[in-house]
Scaffold this motif. Structure first.
Motif, PDB file in Angstrom:
ATOM      1  N   SER A  82       1.376 -19.855  -1.625  1.00 16.77           N
ATOM      2  CA  SER A  82       0.316 -19.027  -1.064  1.00 16.77           C
ATOM      3  C   SER A  82       0.343 -17.654  -1.722  1.00 16.77           C
ATOM      4  O   SER A  82       1.366 -17.199  -2.216  1.00 16.77           O
ATOM      5  N   ARG A  83      -0.771 -17.002  -1.723  1.00 20.09           N
ATOM      6  CA  ARG A  83      -0.883 -15.715  -2.407  1.00 20.09           C
ATOM      7  C   ARG A  83      -0.608 -14.551  -1.460  1.00 20.09           C
ATOM      8  O   ARG A  83      -0.938 -14.596  -0.282  1.00 20.09           O
ATOM      9  N   VAL A  84      -0.010 -13.499  -1.988  1.00 19.37           N
ATOM     10  CA  VAL A  84       0.243 -12.266  -1.250  1.00 19.37           C
ATOM     11  C   VAL A  84      -0.411 -11.143  -2.042  1.00 19.37           C
ATOM     12  O   VAL A  84      -0.259 -11.068  -3.254  1.00 19.37           O
ATOM     13  N   CYS A  85      -1.172 -10.276  -1.356  1.00 16.89           N
ATOM     14  CA  CYS A  85      -1.824  -9.171  -2.069  1.00 16.89           C
ATOM     15  C   CYS A  85      -0.941  -7.942  -2.180  1.00 16.89           C
ATOM     16  O   CYS A  85      -1.049  -7.200  -3.150  1.00 16.89           O
ATOM     17  N   ALA A  86      -0.089  -7.694  -1.213  1.00 17.76           N
ATOM     18  CA  ALA A  86       0.783  -6.517  -1.301  1.00 17.76           C
ATOM     19  C   ALA A  86       2.023  -6.703  -0.443  1.00 17.76           C
ATOM     20  O   ALA A  86       1.999  -7.426   0.556  1.00 17.76           O
ATOM     21  N   LEU A  87       3.080  -6.038  -0.850  1.00 20.12           N
ATOM     22  CA  LEU A  87       4.312  -5.959  -0.071  1.00 20.12           C
ATOM     23  C   LEU A  87       4.598  -4.476   0.145  1.00 20.12           C
ATOM     24  O   LEU A  87       4.613  -3.695  -0.806  1.00 20.12           O
ATOM     25  N   CYS A 123      -5.782  -7.660  -6.801  1.00 21.54           N
ATOM     26  CA  CYS A 123      -5.839  -7.137  -5.439  1.00 21.54           C
ATOM     27  C   CYS A 123      -5.922  -5.619  -5.484  1.00 21.54           C
ATOM     28  O   CYS A 123      -5.521  -4.993  -6.462  1.00 21.54           O
ATOM     29  N   GLU A 124      -6.429  -5.063  -4.420  1.00 21.29           N
ATOM     30  CA  GLU A 124      -6.484  -3.615  -4.259  1.00 21.29           C
ATOM     31  C   GLU A 124      -6.130  -3.296  -2.820  1.00 21.29           C
ATOM     32  O   GLU A 124      -6.599  -3.957  -1.896  1.00 21.29           O
ATOM     33  N   LEU A 125      -5.283  -2.292  -2.639  1.00 23.34           N
ATOM     34  CA  LEU A 125      -4.855  -1.872  -1.305  1.00 23.34           C
ATOM     35  C   LEU A 125      -5.371  -0.456  -1.081  1.00 23.34           C
ATOM     36  O   LEU A 125      -5.114   0.436  -1.883  1.00 23.34           O
ATOM     37  N   THR A 126      -6.124  -0.265  -0.001  1.00 27.84           N
ATOM     38  CA  THR A 126      -6.613   1.059   0.366  1.00 27.84           C
ATOM     39  C   THR A 126      -5.906   1.480   1.639  1.00 27.84           C
ATOM     40  O   THR A 126      -5.849   0.718   2.605  1.00 27.84           O
ATOM     41  N   VAL A 127      -5.359   2.691   1.629  1.00 25.14           N
ATOM     42  CA  VAL A 127      -4.669   3.229   2.800  1.00 25.14           C
ATOM     43  C   VAL A 127      -5.317   4.553   3.201  1.00 25.14           C
ATOM     44  O   VAL A 127      -5.916   5.233   2.384  1.00 25.14           O
ATOM     45  N   TRP A 128      -5.203   4.884   4.483  1.00 20.91           N
ATOM     46  CA  TRP A 128      -5.771   6.116   5.019  1.00 20.91           C
ATOM     47  C   TRP A 128      -4.667   6.969   5.630  1.00 20.91           C
ATOM     48  O   TRP A 128      -3.658   6.450   6.099  1.00 20.91           O
ATOM     49  N   SER A 129      -4.892   8.266   5.679  1.00 25.65           N
ATOM     50  CA  SER A 129      -3.887   9.178   6.218  1.00 25.65           C
ATOM     51  C   SER A 129      -3.897   9.235   7.740  1.00 25.65           C
ATOM     52  O   SER A 129      -2.942   9.704   8.351  1.00 25.65           O
ATOM     53  N   ARG A 130      -4.956   8.734   8.359  1.00 27.28           N
ATOM     54  CA  ARG A 130      -5.044   8.742   9.818  1.00 27.28           C
ATOM     55  C   ARG A 130      -5.435   7.360  10.310  1.00 27.28           C
ATOM     56  O   ARG A 130      -5.953   6.542   9.561  1.00 27.28           O
TER      57      ARG A 130
END
Length: 83
Positions: A13-18, A64-71
């Motif tokens: 199975s595929r994983v986009c991020a760890l 894959c692309e991972l987007t994170v937010w500060s809040r």
């Protein structure tokens, strides 16, 4: 840390991020401790319990692309990470 291309568990199975909890000034020890697995297509406006402000290292898989937010709830500043 694993390479971006290596984010494929034994079952195929595929994983986009760890996302990793432990930090170290030594590169070979950065990706250690508890691991939060991000599967493809995930959308999580809130971090799981116990993970807020805890991530120190991450690896994003190819295509894959991972987007994170500060809040919470996708508010504040955002940043995108790719392979």
């Amino acid at each position: 840390c694993p390479t971006a291309a290596a984010l494929r568990p034994a079952n195929g199975s595929r994983v986009c991020a760890l996302l990793y909890a432990d930090n170290s000034p030594y590169y070979d020890q950065c990706c250690a401790g508890d691991v939060l697995v991000v599967p493809p297509g995930s959308d999580a406006p809130y971090m799981p319990l116990g993970w807020s402000a805890r991530i120190s290292s991450l690896v994003v898989g190819t295509k894959c692309e991972l987007t994170v937010w500060s809040r919470k709830a996708k508010r504040g500043n955002s940043r995108r990470f790719g392979a």
